[in-house]
Design a protein around this motif. Structure first.
Motif, PDB file in Angstrom:
ATOM      1  N   LEU A 250       0.737  -1.321   0.102  1.00  0.00           N
ATOM      2  CA  LEU A 250       0.014  -0.035  -0.169  1.00  0.00           C
ATOM      3  C   LEU A 250       0.876   1.297  -0.108  1.00  0.00           C
ATOM      4  N   SER A 251       0.594   2.106  -0.714  1.00  0.00           N
ATOM      5  CA  SER A 251       1.317   3.474  -0.741  1.00  0.00           C
ATOM      6  C   SER A 251       0.461   4.650  -1.047  1.00  0.00           C
ATOM      7  N   TRP A 252       0.686   5.784  -0.636  1.00  0.00           N
ATOM      8  CA  TRP A 252       0.028   6.970  -0.860  1.00  0.00           C
ATOM      9  C   TRP A 252       0.839   8.104  -0.729  1.00  0.00           C
ATOM     10  N   GLN A 253       0.389   9.492  -0.793  1.00  0.00           N
ATOM     11  CA  GLN A 253       1.032  10.777  -0.717  1.00  0.00           C
ATOM     12  C   GLN A 253       0.698  11.483   0.506  1.00  0.00           C
ATOM     13  N   PRO A 254       1.584  12.303   0.823  1.00  0.00           N
ATOM     14  CA  PRO A 254       1.039  13.054   2.254  1.00  0.00           C
ATOM     15  C   PRO A 254       0.258  13.978   2.100  1.00  0.00           C
ATOM     16  N   PRO A 255      -0.888  14.494   3.125  1.00  0.00           N
ATOM     17  CA  PRO A 255      -1.718  15.359   3.001  1.00  0.00           C
ATOM     18  C   PRO A 255      -0.992  16.791   2.292  1.00  0.00           C
ATOM     19  N   LEU A 256      -1.995  17.600   1.476  1.00  0.00           N
ATOM     20  CA  LEU A 256      -1.627  18.636   0.839  1.00  0.00           C
ATOM     21  C   LEU A 256      -1.570  19.752   1.897  1.00  0.00           C
ATOM     22  N   GLU A 257      -2.449  19.544   3.144  1.00  0.00           N
ATOM     23  CA  GLU A 257      -2.143  20.590   4.396  1.00  0.00           C
ATOM     24  C   GLU A 257      -2.504  19.635   5.512  1.00  0.00           C
ATOM     25  N   ALA A 258      -1.353  20.009   6.369  1.00  0.00           N
ATOM     26  CA  ALA A 258      -1.542  19.390   7.621  1.00  0.00           C
ATOM     27  C   ALA A 258      -1.551  20.461   8.957  1.00  0.00           C
ATOM     28  N   ASN A 259      -2.218  20.067   9.922  1.00  0.00           N
ATOM     29  CA  ASN A 259      -2.448  21.055  11.064  1.00  0.00           C
ATOM     30  C   ASN A 259      -1.111  21.059  12.002  1.00  0.00           C
ATOM     31  N   SER A 260      -0.073  20.011  11.495  1.00  0.00           N
ATOM     32  CA  SER A 260       1.016  20.194  12.394  1.00  0.00           C
ATOM     33  C   SER A 260       2.010  19.208  11.886  1.00  0.00           C
ATOM     34  N   ASP A 261       3.182  19.164  11.970  1.00  0.00           N
ATOM     35  CA  ASP A 261       3.946  18.001  11.410  1.00  0.00           C
ATOM     36  C   ASP A 261       3.410  16.725  11.776  1.00  0.00           C
ATOM     37  N   ILE A 262       3.497  15.817  10.599  1.00  0.00           N
ATOM     38  CA  ILE A 262       3.007  14.585  10.751  1.00  0.00           C
ATOM     39  C   ILE A 262       3.968  13.545  11.540  1.00  0.00           C
ATOM     40  N   LEU A 263       3.315  12.954  12.467  1.00  0.00           N
ATOM     41  CA  LEU A 263       4.093  11.924  13.254  1.00  0.00           C
ATOM     42  C   LEU A 263       4.217  10.662  12.597  1.00  0.00           C
ATOM     43  N   TYR A 264       3.032  10.202  12.259  1.00  0.00           N
ATOM     44  CA  TYR A 264       2.829   8.763  11.702  1.00  0.00           C
ATOM     45  C   TYR A 264       1.519   8.807  11.103  1.00  0.00           C
ATOM     46  N   TYR A 265       1.567   7.428  10.305  1.00  0.00           N
ATOM     47  CA  TYR A 265       0.414   7.311   9.776  1.00  0.00           C
ATOM     48  C   TYR A 265      -0.339   5.914  10.332  1.00  0.00           C
ATOM     49  N   ILE A 266      -1.645   5.967  10.364  1.00  0.00           N
ATOM     50  CA  ILE A 266      -2.364   4.758  10.725  1.00  0.00           C
ATOM     51  C   ILE A 266      -2.940   4.065   9.602  1.00  0.00           C
ATOM     52  N   VAL A 267      -2.380   2.621   9.366  1.00  0.00           N
ATOM     53  CA  VAL A 267      -3.025   2.155   8.120  1.00  0.00           C
ATOM     54  C   VAL A 267      -3.735   0.887   8.511  1.00  0.00           C
ATOM     55  N   ARG A 268      -4.972   0.643   7.996  1.00  0.00           N
ATOM     56  CA  ARG A 268      -5.972  -0.189   8.543  1.00  0.00           C
ATOM     57  C   ARG A 268      -6.386  -1.120   7.199  1.00  0.00           C
ATOM     58  N   VAL A 269      -6.246  -2.385   7.330  1.00  0.00           N
ATOM     59  CA  VAL A 269      -6.688  -3.398   6.268  1.00  0.00           C
ATOM     60  C   VAL A 269      -7.580  -4.526   6.972  1.00  0.00           C
ATOM     61  N   TRP A 270      -8.844  -4.690   6.173  1.00  0.00           N
ATOM     62  CA  TRP A 270      -9.458  -5.705   6.774  1.00  0.00           C
ATOM     63  C   TRP A 270     -10.288  -6.464   5.463  1.00  0.00           C
ATOM     64  N   ASN A 271     -10.941  -7.456   5.785  1.00  0.00           N
ATOM     65  CA  ASN A 271     -11.942  -8.122   5.148  1.00  0.00           C
ATOM     66  C   ASN A 271     -13.124  -8.880   6.035  1.00  0.00           C
ATOM     67  N   GLU A 272     -13.752  -9.831   5.353  1.00  0.00           N
ATOM     68  CA  GLU A 272     -14.795 -10.506   6.372  1.00  0.00           C
ATOM     69  C   GLU A 272     -14.343 -11.072   7.552  1.00  0.00           C
ATOM     70  N   THR A 273     -12.995 -11.678   7.432  1.00  0.00           N
ATOM     71  CA  THR A 273     -12.310 -12.477   8.481  1.00  0.00           C
ATOM     72  C   THR A 273     -11.359 -12.006   9.514  1.00  0.00           C
ATOM     73  N   THR A 274     -10.692 -10.932   8.869  1.00  0.00           N
ATOM     74  CA  THR A 274      -9.359 -10.307   9.536  1.00  0.00           C
ATOM     75  C   THR A 274      -9.499  -8.709   9.513  1.00  0.00           C
ATOM     76  N   ASP A 275      -8.937  -8.231  10.448  1.00  0.00           N
ATOM     77  CA  ASP A 275      -8.832  -6.667  10.714  1.00  0.00           C
ATOM     78  C   ASP A 275      -7.361  -6.449  11.079  1.00  0.00           C
ATOM     79  N   LEU A 276      -6.641  -5.788  10.180  1.00  0.00           N
ATOM     80  CA  LEU A 276      -5.055  -5.318  10.591  1.00  0.00           C
ATOM     81  C   LEU A 276      -5.014  -3.851  10.685  1.00  0.00           C
TER      82      LEU A 276
END
Length: 272
Positions: A23-49
């Motif tokens: 999974l890949s992405w680009q940072p936000p165009l505008e942030a209210n402060s310096d970004i400390l980290y991202y939370i990535v969530r991946v799920w289907n019918e049986t799992t949630d990561l």
């Protein structure tokens, strides 16, 4: 209280193997402060990561032949910066949703063209080859380029390039591209590029070719009192190694003609 930032951008999934997806992405165009980290969530019918990452990509382990959802949010010292609308992806190879990106011509001459591009943003599987199409004189030719030939000196996310050869200069060509998984190219192609190839270097014209000056020889001794240009030249012979006596260099102007003419004559030495 500062306004919330914008969410991350351009989240997409790329299958690396039957059990791994990047999974890949680009940072936000505008942030209210310096970004400390991202939370990535991946799920289907049986799992949630859920996973915290500081980069803008992550490789996750998945089950083969399953459909998943994914989302990413950015976090600063002020809290949640916004959640990206989630995407869905499958680990089953399918046809790409989009073609190669930003296809451009970076180099050309009379017989070759170098194309550059980025991989599709939604390949829906592992890209196994790219196809370059080019048309000339109502004939379409295709060139299949295996991914293994392109990734030998670069990473899968780098800009790719390939040089087509054997083209004919001075003609209009149209180029377009597709990318394929094992299921095909999905019928999606890049926008056509029309290019006029430069012509081959023109051959040297006959008027500009270098040739030896003729050796002009006399057949009789000059008559007393006549100017050199008034004497009759009755024979012209080409300059060969047997006429080594043509050494004297003279310029004469024929003033009696309407327009002056200049002749460069190589004359044999005159003897009394």
């Amino acid at each position: 209280m500062p306004p919330p930032g914008t969410p991350p951008q351009f989240l997409h999934a790329r299958k690396l193997s039957d059990y791994e997806v990047e999974l890949s992405w680009q940072p936000p165009l505008e942030a209210n402060s310096d970004i400390l980290y991202y939370i990535v969530r991946v799920w289907n019918e049986t799992t949630d990561l859920q996973q915290n990452v500081t980069k803008t990509s992550v490789v996750i382990n998945v089950d083969s032949e399953s459909r998943y959802n994914a989302s990413v949010s950015s976090w600063t010292r002020l809290g949640d910066g916004g959640v990206l609308i989630y995407i869905s992806f499958t680990t089953t190879d399918a046809e790409p949703f989009d073609p190669p990106q930003n296809v451009t011509v970076v180099n050309t001459d009379a017989s070759s063209v170098t194309l550059m591009w980025y991989p599709p943003t939604e390949p829906n599987g592992i890209i196994v080859h790219y196809t370059i199409y080019y048309s000339f004189n109502n004939t379409v030719t295709e060139k299949t380029v295996p991914v293994s030939d392109l990734y030998s000196h670069t990473s899968p996310d780098s800009r790719l390039s390939y040089t087509l050869t054997g083209l004919i200069g001075g003609n209009n060509y149209t180029f377009w591209m597709a990318s394929s998984t094992v299921q095909g190219d999905g019928g999606v192609h890049s926008e056509p590029l029309i290019l006029l190839l430069p012509e081959d270097a023109a051959p040297l014209s006959a008027s500009r070719r270098t040739s030896r000056a003729p050796c002009l020889s006399r057949t009789a001794k000059p008559s007393r009192g006549l100017l050199p240009w008034a004497q009759t030249l009755t024979h012209i012979r080409p300059l060969t190694s047997t006429h080594s006596s043509c050494r004297s260099l003279c310029f004469f102007s024929v003033l009696c003609l309407p327009t002056p003419f200049f002749f460069l004559l190589f004359l044999e030495d005159l003897t009394p």
